[in-house]
Design an enzyme around this catalytic site. Structure first.
Site, short mmCIF file in Angstrom:
data_model
loop_
_atom_site.label_atom_id
_atom_site.label_comp_id
_atom_site.label_asym_id
_atom_site.label_seq_id
_atom_site.Cartn_x
_atom_site.Cartn_y
_atom_site.Cartn_z
N ALA A 2 0.85 -1.19 0.00
CA ALA A 2 0.00 0.00 0.00
C ALA A 2 0.88 1.25 0.00
O ALA A 2 2.08 1.17 0.29
CB ALA A 2 -0.88 -0.01 1.24
N GLY A 45 -0.13 -5.63 0.38
CA GLY A 45 -1.21 -5.67 -0.59
C GLY A 45 -0.76 -6.28 -1.92
O GLY A 45 -1.56 -6.89 -2.63
N GLU A 102 -1.15 -9.83 -1.35
CA GLU A 102 -2.56 -10.17 -1.13
C GLU A 102 -3.31 -10.28 -2.46
O GLU A 102 -4.18 -11.13 -2.62
CB GLU A 102 -3.22 -9.14 -0.20
CG GLU A 102 -2.73 -9.33 1.24
CD GLU A 102 -3.19 -8.22 2.18
OE1 GLU A 102 -2.82 -7.06 1.93
OE2 GLU A 102 -3.90 -8.52 3.15
N GLU A 156 3.05 -6.31 7.25
CA GLU A 156 2.24 -5.25 7.89
C GLU A 156 2.54 -5.06 9.37
O GLU A 156 2.47 -3.94 9.88
CB GLU A 156 0.74 -5.54 7.70
CG GLU A 156 0.22 -5.31 6.29
CD GLU A 156 0.47 -6.47 5.33
OE1 GLU A 156 1.18 -7.43 5.72
OE2 GLU A 156 -0.04 -6.42 4.21
#
Ligand SMILES: NC(=O)c1ccc[n+]([C@@H]2O[C@H](COP(=O)([O-])OP(=O)(O)OC[C@H]3O[C@@H](n4cnc5c(N)ncnc54)[C@H](O)[C@@H]3O)[C@@H](O)[C@H]2O)c1
Length: 718
Positions: free
Chosen positions: A69, A117, A120, A140
């Protein structure tokens, strides 16, 4: 072209396969910023509408896949509360679900970093092919967060609960071999063959040879585990993860909780649980601090890069004077990062010691498989031990690391200046002596500055680069460039006693000395400060630094700042010093040191220290934990504020990072200025005023009082 945007595009390849390529315009890496997320959604619209697609391949147009992100967007979103956080997360969750629900198979070619992300979205695909140089992972927790785009839902369904909990709680990047062994990816191939391999897999799925629907079903269904199994697994995992992370870092446990509460549920319900845990994590002070720290780290990196750009030439050949603890460490670090270095001492014993140290460090790397013996040989060859100045006329930088004595340093610096060219930069690794003072006998003070490494050099990331009154910009730029090349974090500061880090560390030690004088138990102070987050309390730290070194530095600070640091009583460290208890180095300081099973020093309580202190301290009494914290932290914080106000350091970000890199200030507090912001300056001033009778070290600066009055902060709204 089915879709073309600034962050990604979709085009048809052969055989009905579409390629969605991430390639963020104007950036060196792909990341999930708002623009990418929004274009991803538009691209999915186009893909869903197209009607004739048989398979979808995800690729990257950059050297990385997607790094995660966009962290610069977190601050605003997080401060908007749960709704702001949900809003930031929902769109991409929707995207990844849509990707997973497409009516044809999907595959991803992971060519480089696929983190957070970025990974993910890979987990949202049916098939994952990884390049042999790529890395995947969910880091994270390093930001005090948990994966928020399905990582805690899909990873346990793909690789199993235990593996997923381990990957997520540790937040480590995973190499291709580990990813393949865990079944997080289906294949690992050379980067050049990546796209072809992913297309082949996709082709087989389209042809019905591979059952992509079954894979999806697994990812979208509850995890088949019975209650007893689950109870055991989660109970032990949470206990282990909680103990590893410590109470100040709650997000690893939150991540495991998300897996635990979601394992019996289908995808969408499990994602809702994940979001609750994400929001809880994002609202902690730890997440705020760690996100801030990440941004500060980038800022420090940028400042250092800007200095590097100003360097008119690179340091290609270095020399270090003094092959002691520091000289040996500097030689090792320079050589292992590719810059050849001469290591000069006046004593063969010193040289042997320095070389031995480098040898030990390298041998350990070879033993752990992190370096080949051939590379070790190369590194050692870059260190040239010498007792003479032969060849110094070819040296770009000399780092002086001889004993901490101004007379010796003056003589050595003056001498070496005559052995090098007019252009050579000379840097001193002094920890306390003023750079302007050391420059006095030099003919070319513009080429002279401080380059203050921390012990042990290979481990401690910080290098303070100290500009004297006469130091040229070029000299600073070259030295910062050299520090960058050595893999260090350079922070440029102005000259003053103690520079930045020791200047604020010694007021903290002075706070400690007053506490012990007034009857506090030093072990209790250590315990309280360690619970507050410091890696070691002040007595233990003093032992590790060396009581002799500490006492000497205290004297320098007392001379430099007599109003605040002048000695008015016999401090505990003086008592230890007088008794020949120099700390860990001779096995006795505040504590005694024994060797543990691995031969490392282990501290044990020492009755002798208490006996020695008795005549110099008030009768033992209990102090409230908050009083101990305030009496330790107020002197450090006010001194740091003074450094900022005096321009010793340029920005709060650099100051905070210097203490985190240099002396292990607790990262979850984000730095001293971040800590001050979190408690509010008016509260801090009140805290300090309670101790005004302890002297000037407890007097907030004018700037701080001003901030308290106006309600301003160091970091603004960040
Ligand atoms: N040890 C630390 O934790 C630490 C941390 C940061 C900075 N420093 C600073 O680094 C410097 C060196 O400290 P150290 O702990 O490595 O000391 P040390 O005593 O381990 O090593 C000093 C070395 O310098 C050599 N030496 C003395 N005179 C010399 C000369 N004229 N020419 C060449 N070599 C000479 C000695 O033989 C010895 O090998 C000091 O200025 C110290 O303040 C030390």
């Amino acid at each position: 072209m089915l879709f073309s945007g600034k962050a990604l595009s979709v085009q048809m390849l052969e055989d009905g396969i579409a390629e969605l390529k991430f390639d963020l315009e104007g950036e060196s890496v792909n990341k999930f910023n708002r623009q990418t997320v929004s274009e991803f959604s538009e691209a999915l619209d186009a893909i869903e509408k197209a009607g004739d697609i048989k398979g979808l391949l995800l690729t990257s147009g950059k050297g990385v896949f997607i790094v995660g992100a966009d962290i610069t967007e977190f601050g605003g979103a997080f401060s908007a509360g749960p709704e702001g956080i949900s809003e930031l997360m929902n769109k991409n969750n929707e995207n990844i679900n849509r990707l997973e629900d497409l009516p044809f198979p999907t595959a991803v070619a992971i060519n480089g970093y696929a983190l957070g992300g970025g990974f993910e979205v890979c987990l949202g695909c049916d098939f994952r092919v990884m390049g042999d140089k790529a890395k995947v992972g969910l880091p994270e927790v390093k930001l005090g967060l948990i994966p928020g785009w399905g990582g805690t839902v899909r990873l346990p369904r793909v690789i199993g609960v235990d593996g997923a909990a381990e990957w997520i709680a540790a937040g480590k990047e995973q190499r291709p071999d580990a990813a393949l062994a865990a079944h997080a990816v289906d294949a690992v191939v050379a980067t050049e063959q990546l796209k072809a391999a992913a297309l082949k897999l996709l082709g087989r799925a389209i042809a019905g040879e591979l059952d992509y629907k079954e894979r999806r079903e697994i990812k979208k269904s509850p995890i088949p585990m019975n209650d007893t199994e689950a109870l055991m697994a989660f109970f032990t995992t949470k206990a282990f993860v909680g103990q590893q992370a410590g109470k100040n870092y709650p997000s690893p446990v939150n991540a495991v909780t998300s897996i635990e509460q979601g394992y019996k549920l289908g995808r969408d319900e499990a994602l809702a649980i994940e979001q609750q845990q994400f929001i809880a994590s994002a609202q902690t002070g730890t997440a705020k601090s760690l996100v801030g720290l990440f941004l500060n780290d980038q800022k420090v990196g940028k400042v250092a890069k800007n200095w590097e750009k100003k360097a008119d030439k690179q340091i290609e050949r270095a020399a270090v004077l003094g092959a002691g603890i520091m000289g040996g460490g500097i030689a090792y670090q320079s050589a292992s990062k590719g810059t050849p270095i001469k290591m000069k001492d006046i004593d063969q014993k010193g040289i042997d010691l320095g070389l031995n140290e480098a040898n030990k460090l390298l041998a350990k790397m070879v033993e752990r498989g992190r370096m080949t013996p051939a590379k070790m040989g190369e590194v050692l060859n870059r260190i040239e031990p010498t007792l003479s100045y032969d060849g110094f006329e070819n040296i770009d930088i000399v780092v002086e690391a001889v004993v901490e004595n101004p007379k010796v340093k003056h003589a050595v610096l003056k001498e070496v200046e005559t052995k090098v060219t007019e252009d050579t930069v000379i840097a001193s690794n002094t920890s306390t002596i003023s750079i302007d003072h050391l420059a006095e006998p030099l003919a070319r003070p513009e080429n002279f500055l401080g380059m203050h490494f921390f012990n042990p050099v290979h481990k401690m990331p910080l290098v303070e680069v100290i500009r004297g009154e006469k130091t040229s910009e070029t000299a600073v730029a070259r030295v910062v460039a050299y520090a960058n090349k050595m893999g260090k974090k350079a922070i440029v500061v102005r000259d003053c006693p103690g520079f930045l880090v020791n200047r604020v560390l010694f007021p903290y030690f002075a706070g400690f000395a007053m506490l012990v004088r007034d009857g506090a138990d030093f072990q209790e102070v250590d315990k309280v400060m360690e619970r507050w987050g410091w890696p070691m309390g002040p007595a233990y730290l003093m032992d590790v630094v060396g009581i002799d070194t500490g006492v000497h530095a205290e004297q320098v600070m007392a001379e430099g700042f007599p109003d605040r640091m002048g000695k008015t009583f016999t401090a505990a460290s003086d008592v230890m010093y007088e008794a020949g208890r120099y700390g860990q180095k001779n096995g006795k300081g505040f504590y005694n040191y024994e060797e543990d099973k691995k031969g490392r020093p282990k501290k044990v309580a020492s009755e002798e220290s208490y006996e020695l202190l008795k005549p110099h301290v008030a009768e033992r009494r209990e102090f409230e934990k908050d009083e101990i914290i305030a009496r330790m932290m107020v002197p450090m914080a006010t001194e740091l504020a003074r450094c900022l106000e005096e321009g010793i350091v340029e920005s709060p970000a650099e100051a905070d990072m210097a203490l985190i890199y240099g002396i292990g200030f607790p990262p979850f507090r984000g730095g001293i200025f971040a800590w001050l912001d979190s408690i509010g300056m008016d509260n801090f001033v009140k805290m300090a005023e309670q101790f005004s009778d302890l002297g000037k070290l407890y007097e907030p600066t004018e700037g701080m009082r001003e901030m308290a009055k106006n309600g301003t902060t160091y970091y603004g709204d960040k």
